[in-house]
Write a protein that holds these residues in place. Structure first.
Motif, PDB file in Angstrom:
ATOM      1  N   ARG A   4       0.829  -1.532   0.067  1.00  0.00           N
ATOM      2  CA  ARG A   4       0.154   0.093  -0.356  1.00  0.00           C
ATOM      3  C   ARG A   4       0.914   1.184   0.214  1.00  0.00           C
ATOM      4  O   ARG A   4       1.505   1.408   0.572  1.00  0.00           O
ATOM      5  CB  ARG A   4      -0.804  -0.203   1.472  1.00  0.00           C
ATOM      6  CG  ARG A   4      -1.982  -0.964   0.713  1.00  0.00           C
ATOM      7  CD  ARG A   4      -3.002  -1.153   2.534  1.00  0.00           C
ATOM      8  NE  ARG A   4      -3.627   0.341   2.481  1.00  0.00           N
ATOM      9  CZ  ARG A   4      -3.242   0.925   3.099  1.00  0.00           C
ATOM     10  NH1 ARG A   4      -2.687  -0.057   5.055  1.00  0.00           N
ATOM     11  NH2 ARG A   4      -3.949   2.448   3.512  1.00  0.00           N
ATOM     12  N   PRO A   6       0.818   5.585   0.526  1.00  0.00           N
ATOM     13  CA  PRO A   6      -0.599   6.885   0.605  1.00  0.00           C
ATOM     14  C   PRO A   6      -0.863   7.268  -0.850  1.00  0.00           C
ATOM     15  O   PRO A   6      -0.622   7.589  -1.854  1.00  0.00           O
ATOM     16  CB  PRO A   6       0.085   7.427   1.218  1.00  0.00           C
ATOM     17  CG  PRO A   6       1.596   6.988   2.061  1.00  0.00           C
ATOM     18  CD  PRO A   6       1.248   5.667   1.515  1.00  0.00           C
ATOM     19  N   LEU A   7      -2.216   7.570  -0.471  1.00  0.00           N
ATOM     20  CA  LEU A   7      -2.976   8.350  -1.528  1.00  0.00           C
ATOM     21  C   LEU A   7      -3.936   9.069  -1.269  1.00  0.00           C
ATOM     22  O   LEU A   7      -4.100   9.301  -0.287  1.00  0.00           O
ATOM     23  CB  LEU A   7      -4.026   7.030  -2.365  1.00  0.00           C
ATOM     24  CG  LEU A   7      -3.577   6.327  -2.724  1.00  0.00           C
ATOM     25  CD1 LEU A   7      -4.429   4.810  -3.815  1.00  0.00           C
ATOM     26  CD2 LEU A   7      -2.861   6.476  -4.708  1.00  0.00           C
ATOM     27  N   THR A   8      -3.738  10.582  -1.810  1.00  0.00           N
ATOM     28  CA  THR A   8      -4.077  12.054  -1.634  1.00  0.00           C
ATOM     29  C   THR A   8      -5.729  12.174  -2.289  1.00  0.00           C
ATOM     30  O   THR A   8      -5.772  11.424  -3.348  1.00  0.00           O
ATOM     31  CB  THR A   8      -2.864  12.519  -1.830  1.00  0.00           C
ATOM     32  OG1 THR A   8      -2.729  13.122  -2.906  1.00  0.00           O
ATOM     33  CG2 THR A   8      -2.188  12.163  -0.493  1.00  0.00           C
ATOM     34  N   SER A  11      -3.955  13.122  -5.877  1.00  0.00           N
ATOM     35  CA  SER A  11      -3.483  12.512  -6.077  1.00  0.00           C
ATOM     36  C   SER A  11      -3.239  12.340  -7.486  1.00  0.00           C
ATOM     37  O   SER A  11      -1.911  12.505  -8.381  1.00  0.00           O
ATOM     38  CB  SER A  11      -3.471  11.125  -5.980  1.00  0.00           C
ATOM     39  OG  SER A  11      -4.314  10.515  -5.840  1.00  0.00           O
ATOM     40  N   THR A  17      -9.679   6.924  -6.948  1.00  0.00           N
ATOM     41  CA  THR A  17      -8.725   6.542  -6.129  1.00  0.00           C
ATOM     42  C   THR A  17      -9.099   5.418  -4.387  1.00  0.00           C
ATOM     43  O   THR A  17     -10.346   6.188  -4.522  1.00  0.00           O
ATOM     44  CB  THR A  17      -7.756   7.200  -5.429  1.00  0.00           C
ATOM     45  OG1 THR A  17      -8.514   8.565  -4.639  1.00  0.00           O
ATOM     46  CG2 THR A  17      -6.993   7.842  -6.814  1.00  0.00           C
ATOM     47  N   GLU A  19      -8.588   3.806  -0.969  1.00  0.00           N
ATOM     48  CA  GLU A  19      -7.630   3.085   0.073  1.00  0.00           C
ATOM     49  C   GLU A  19      -8.315   2.574   0.445  1.00  0.00           C
ATOM     50  O   GLU A  19      -9.234   2.195   1.147  1.00  0.00           O
ATOM     51  CB  GLU A  19      -7.464   4.206   0.419  1.00  0.00           C
ATOM     52  CG  GLU A  19      -6.173   5.561  -0.415  1.00  0.00           C
ATOM     53  CD  GLU A  19      -6.248   6.910   0.491  1.00  0.00           C
ATOM     54  OE1 GLU A  19      -6.564   6.619   1.779  1.00  0.00           O
ATOM     55  OE2 GLU A  19      -6.140   7.786   0.226  1.00  0.00           O
ATOM     56  N   ASP A  20      -7.436   1.962   1.106  1.00  0.00           N
ATOM     57  CA  ASP A  20      -7.682   0.245   2.076  1.00  0.00           C
ATOM     58  C   ASP A  20      -9.401  -0.636   1.651  1.00  0.00           C
ATOM     59  O   ASP A  20      -9.991  -0.460   2.898  1.00  0.00           O
ATOM     60  CB  ASP A  20      -7.421   0.687   3.408  1.00  0.00           C
ATOM     61  CG  ASP A  20      -7.874  -0.003   4.407  1.00  0.00           C
ATOM     62  OD1 ASP A  20      -7.179  -1.363   4.331  1.00  0.00           O
ATOM     63  OD2 ASP A  20      -8.086  -0.075   5.878  1.00  0.00           O
ATOM     64  N   HIS A  28      -6.900  -5.959   1.676  1.00  0.00           N
ATOM     65  CA  HIS A  28      -6.984  -3.705   1.747  1.00  0.00           C
ATOM     66  C   HIS A  28      -6.521  -3.262   0.759  1.00  0.00           C
ATOM     67  O   HIS A  28      -4.443  -3.054   0.920  1.00  0.00           O
ATOM     68  CB  HIS A  28      -5.850  -4.082   3.194  1.00  0.00           C
ATOM     69  CG  HIS A  28      -6.436  -4.600   4.107  1.00  0.00           C
ATOM     70  ND1 HIS A  28      -7.070  -3.788   5.566  1.00  0.00           N
ATOM     71  CD2 HIS A  28      -6.328  -5.663   5.305  1.00  0.00           C
ATOM     72  CE1 HIS A  28      -7.363  -4.561   6.602  1.00  0.00           C
ATOM     73  NE2 HIS A  28      -7.087  -5.519   6.537  1.00  0.00           N
ATOM     74  N   ASP A  30      -5.486  -1.220  -2.239  1.00  0.00           N
ATOM     75  CA  ASP A  30      -5.562   0.032  -2.990  1.00  0.00           C
ATOM     76  C   ASP A  30      -5.527   0.475  -4.583  1.00  0.00           C
ATOM     77  O   ASP A  30      -4.702  -0.581  -4.901  1.00  0.00           O
ATOM     78  CB  ASP A  30      -4.065   1.188  -2.908  1.00  0.00           C
ATOM     79  CG  ASP A  30      -4.348   1.185  -0.534  1.00  0.00           C
ATOM     80  OD1 ASP A  30      -4.978   1.367  -0.498  1.00  0.00           O
ATOM     81  OD2 ASP A  30      -3.324   1.433  -0.433  1.00  0.00           O
ATOM     82  N   SER A  32      -6.305   2.615  -8.236  1.00  0.00           N
ATOM     83  CA  SER A  32      -6.588   4.084  -8.839  1.00  0.00           C
ATOM     84  C   SER A  32      -7.426   3.144 -10.564  1.00  0.00           C
ATOM     85  O   SER A  32      -6.426   2.721 -11.381  1.00  0.00           O
ATOM     86  CB  SER A  32      -5.256   4.663  -9.054  1.00  0.00           C
ATOM     87  OG  SER A  32      -5.825   6.348  -9.629  1.00  0.00           O
ATOM     88  N   THR A  86     -11.194   2.536   3.641  1.00  0.00           N
ATOM     89  CA  THR A  86     -11.200   3.524   4.336  1.00  0.00           C
ATOM     90  C   THR A  86     -11.368   5.398   3.513  1.00  0.00           C
ATOM     91  O   THR A  86     -12.198   6.020   3.788  1.00  0.00           O
ATOM     92  CB  THR A  86      -9.350   3.462   4.524  1.00  0.00           C
ATOM     93  OG1 THR A  86      -9.438   2.847   5.321  1.00  0.00           O
ATOM     94  CG2 THR A  86      -9.168   4.814   4.914  1.00  0.00           C
TER      95      THR A  86
END
Length: 805
Positions: A4, A6-8, A11, A17, A19-20, A28, A30, A32, A86
């Motif tokens: 994993r 981090p994705l913002t 991004s 995107t 996440e988790d 879990h 991730d 895009s 998430t």
């Protein structure tokens, strides 16, 4: 993609995107994916594709929508699955079109599902040619008057069904030599209600111990047809261990019970049972046309509404596109307002009808019952209906729109989804067809295996990067059709099929002891031949038949993988033979979640309970007492090799194969489930959670449990209707291997199939066509896969597209 990062929120632009994501078997994840593009989600059956596309992405969009709805309205909306993610950034609203798992209602038709009927009714109401007498008397009819499903339009005699159902003495009492005590009144319901009617008759002084025919005619007439409903005090005679309690019982005649049940039941099985005790005839009032007389006097282009509804969609499309958009139509209602209404309505009909025809549904008619359609046909109708919705900026999440389509027809799916994208939308396609996957802008491959062996994103990017990769999808993209290594098996006998039925007109001799695939475009008559005609022909020839369709293995969570295959009976015997169970005096029934002694009293063995909240949608939740185990705590005190009976139901097939490796009968059943690619299913998985393809493979696995000795004694003709529905090419190969095992053991296999992967491995291919509906139903090619590949037919061209046949 498993590590994993981090994705913002920002991004990337124009992307969604995730996440988790950890719904069900997702590990879990991730990932895009681009917006305004066609994204295919692939992977073997059970790998987590639907969990990502539908459960996570669409589920999160649903959750956000529900949060925006006023609290008092939320309870009116069906509860959504918790997406268990998430965060998802850049997520627009979504529209999900999933395969229909529950079937359609008895009154649903092609017209109602596609919403075309709404426009057709308005067309007749606003633009129809009204007789002068009708116009003087009622003016213009409301659009509901042209629907057999509304009080305004349905024929009052048959309630819009076109058929009258009449209970008669012969149908309700088929054997008058029996007494009531012995079951003469076959139409009575079972269990307590039937016993109640019996006891009321005894209380009223009727003889129930003499043959029915010996009762006076007046008494027989009263029992069967009276409108009286006397209330009496019943003193029932029960068993020694049953409660002896009087009660007040209300009498209903047998015919009254049947009519009331038919009108009120929501159960299709109950409806079929009730109808079996009635005589059926065309409605004398409407002549089977289902509508009120006034509605049948109005015409458009010389057709009444029922005649127009009987046209094929292809013919109707020709009428609509050749009339309304060109502006050359005629209307029986004078005035510019009516002409403008006709123009608007025909322009609204055109996109849906055109899309339906392009998607291979031109052979259907608006009055075709939805219950006769395949899951793929149902979904494609819903897909076509979305064209006039005018939505912009949404994500369409589609579940295998290629299901039920011949390879030559799948290009229409691509054309349709590209139209959605050009209109400013995005499309996520959960798909197994490699030709559609290869045409995607972006591919997400989930795997590597099924169930707990899947849930990882193996690839997310352009399809070129996946083709040839060391994943099941990568290998399938690189080599779409396998090579037949062996020559066709010689026939051990023959079965001649001659018949004219619906659009079918064939005279063909099928070889016994062979693997035969019946192909052809949608609506060419394949299912009519294999599931309609062949069972009757084989039975008449004295052959044992095994018809395996995609119908559910049950309708409630009580019907599970373990119970349907019969392996749970052996499991319960193991528990009953444990010293602990024998010491307590428990038998096998104690370990059934359907028996009161062993089941959890709170959820009655369901494992879940329904929760109704005043300001939230009703939903199901895990039983708070047994926590989904289904059983009483004391039942779970007995263990076998450290496992409770609830633990066993929670095992996947793959896990259970290890646990029961030394139990031959259970191991044999599990091995057949493994062989058809169902390792990822849990033994306690309920029937409502299973797809049509999974249900069909469970039925096949159950048949595979028959021993080779039994098969040699009674060779069987196995008939399957599109068994590869919902299967990844890697799973298709497993299925074909098992079908070939049946043939090698002396059986005969005949399969309806659109997957050229299956056709390429058959002994014989029978191609029906050349078109659909009235244009189909004939054998247009017949021979080995190589021979059919040289034919100038749709299937021939599809087979010839691969040099490996």
């Amino acid at each position: 993609m498993t590590d994993r990062a981090p994705l913002t929120e920002h991004s990337s632009t124009g992307r969604i995107t995730v996440e988790d994501a950890h719904l069900r078997n997702l590990r879990h994840v991730d990932v895009s994916l681009p917006r305004d593009a066609l994204v295919a989600v692939t992977g073997v059956s059970g790998s987590g594709k639907s969990s990502l596309a539908f459960g996570t992405i669409h589920g999160e969009a649903q959750r956000r929508y529900l949060e925006s709805v006023a609290p008092f309205a939320r309870r009116l909306i069906a509860g959504a699955v918790d997406p268990q993610v998430t965060a998802i950034h850049g997520l627009p609203p979504t529209v999900a079109l999933e395969q229909n798992r529950t079937g359609a209602s008895a009154r649903s038709t092609v017209g109602t599902i596609s919403t075309i009927s709404n426009s057709v009714r308005l067309l007749f109401s606003r633009c129809g040619d009204y007789p002068a007498e009708l116009r003087r008397r009622v003016g213009r009819l409301d659009s509901d008057s042209f629907s057999p499903n509304t009080a305004a339009g349905m024929c009052p005699t048959c309630q819009g069904t076109g058929t009258v159902h009449t209970p008669t003495e012969r149908t309700m009492v088929p054997d008058p030599d029996l007494s009531i005590d012995d079951g003469a009144v076959a139409a009575w319901p079972g269990a307590w209600q039937g016993k109640n009617f019996h006891d009321i008759l005894v209380t009223l002084g009727y003889r129930t111990d003499v043959p029915w025919r010996e009762l006076p005619a007046a008494q027989r007439e009263w029992i069967l047809f009276t409108d009286e409903t006397p209330v009496v005090t019943v003193h029932p005679v029960r068993g020694a261990h049953q409660v002896q309690r009087t009660y007040r019982g209300t009498w209903r005649s047998v015919s009254a019970y049947l009519r009331e049940t038919l009108a009120s039941t929501g159960s299709e099985s109950t409806r079929r049972r009730v109808l079996s005790f009635m005589e059926h005839a065309v409605c004398p009032a409407c002549g089977g046309r289902r509508l009120i007389p006034d509605a049948l006097k109005v015409t458009w282009q010389g057709l009444t509404v029922d005649r127009l509804n009987a046209l094929s969609l292809e013919d109707l499309c020709d009428r609509v596109t050749g009339t309304g958009t060109a502006g050359t139509g005629t209307t029986g209602t004078a005035g510019p307002a009516s002409a403008e209404a006709e123009r608007l309505l025909l322009n609204q009909l055109t996109p849906t009808l055109t899309a339906a025809v392009d998607l291979g549904l031109g052979h259907l008619s608006l009055d075709r019952a939805a219950t006769t359609l395949s899951a793929g046909e149902l979904q494609r109708l819903r897909l076509a209906s979305q064209l006039h919705s005018g939505l912009f900026g949404v994500v369409y999440v589609l579940d295998e729109p290629s299901a039920g389509l011949h390879p030559t027809e799948r290009e229409a799916v691509l054309d349709l989804v590209r139209r959605f994208i050009r209109a400013g939308n995005s499309v996520i396609l959960v798909e197994h067809d490699m030709s559609l996957v290869a045409a995607a802008d972006h591919v997400i491959d989930v795997g590597p295996g099924a169930g707990e062996l899947g849930g990882e994103v193996l690839w997310s990017g352009p399809v070129e990067g996946l083709a040839g990769a060391d994943t099941p999808t990568g290998r399938a993209l690189a080599a779409p059709l396998p090579r037949r290594c062996a020559d066709p098996r010689p026939a051990t006998g023959s079965l001649r099929v001659r018949g004219t039925r619906r659009n079918l007109d064939v005279d063909i001799t099928l070889g016994l002891g062979q693997f035969t695939v019946v192909t052809g475009v949608s609506g060419s008559g394949k299912s009519t031949l294999v599931t309609g005609v062949l069972p009757e022909v084989a039975a008449a020839a004295g052959l044992r038949t095994d018809l395996i369709t995609q119908k559910p293995i049950g309708r409630t969570p009580r019907s599970t993988l373990a119970t349907y295959t019969g392996l749970f009976d052996h499991v319960r015997r193991l528990f009953a033979r444990t010293p602990d169970a024998q010491q307590r005096g428990w038998t096998v029934s104690r370990f059934s979640y359907n028996v009161a002694e062993g089941q959890c009293p709170t959820c009655h063995g369901e494992g879940t309970i329904e929760v109704e909240l005043v300001f939230l949608p009703g939903s199901y939740t895990v039983c708070p007492d047994c926590r989904g185990a289904r059983y009483r705590p004391e039942t779970l005190e007995v263990t076998w090799h450290g496992h409770t009976v609830a633990d066993i139901l929670g095992l996947t097939v793959a896990q259970a194969r290890e646990v029961f490796a030394d139990q031959p009968r259970i191991a044999a059943a599990l091995e057949t489930l493994h062989a058809v690619g169902l390792d990822y299913l849990r033994l306690g998985q309920g029937a409502p959670e299973l797809s049509g393809g999974e249900a069909q493979r469970i039925k096949l696995a159950t048949e595979l449990q028959r021993t080779p000795t039994t098969r040699r004694r009674t060779p069987t003709v196995h008939l399957l209707d599109e068994p590869t529905t919902g299967l990844h090419p890697a799973d298709v190969d497993l299925l074909v291997t098992e079908l070939c095992r049946l043939v090698d053991a002396g059986d005969t296999v005949v399969v309806v199939e659109h997957d050229m992967r299956v056709a390429a491995q058959a002994d014989r291919v029978v191609d029906l066509g050349p078109g659909a509906g009235a244009e189909g139903g004939r054998v247009v090619a017949d021979g080995t896969p190589a021979e059919v590949a040289g034919a100038a037919t749709a299937t021939g061209r599809a087979l010839a597209a691969s040099s490996r046949v």
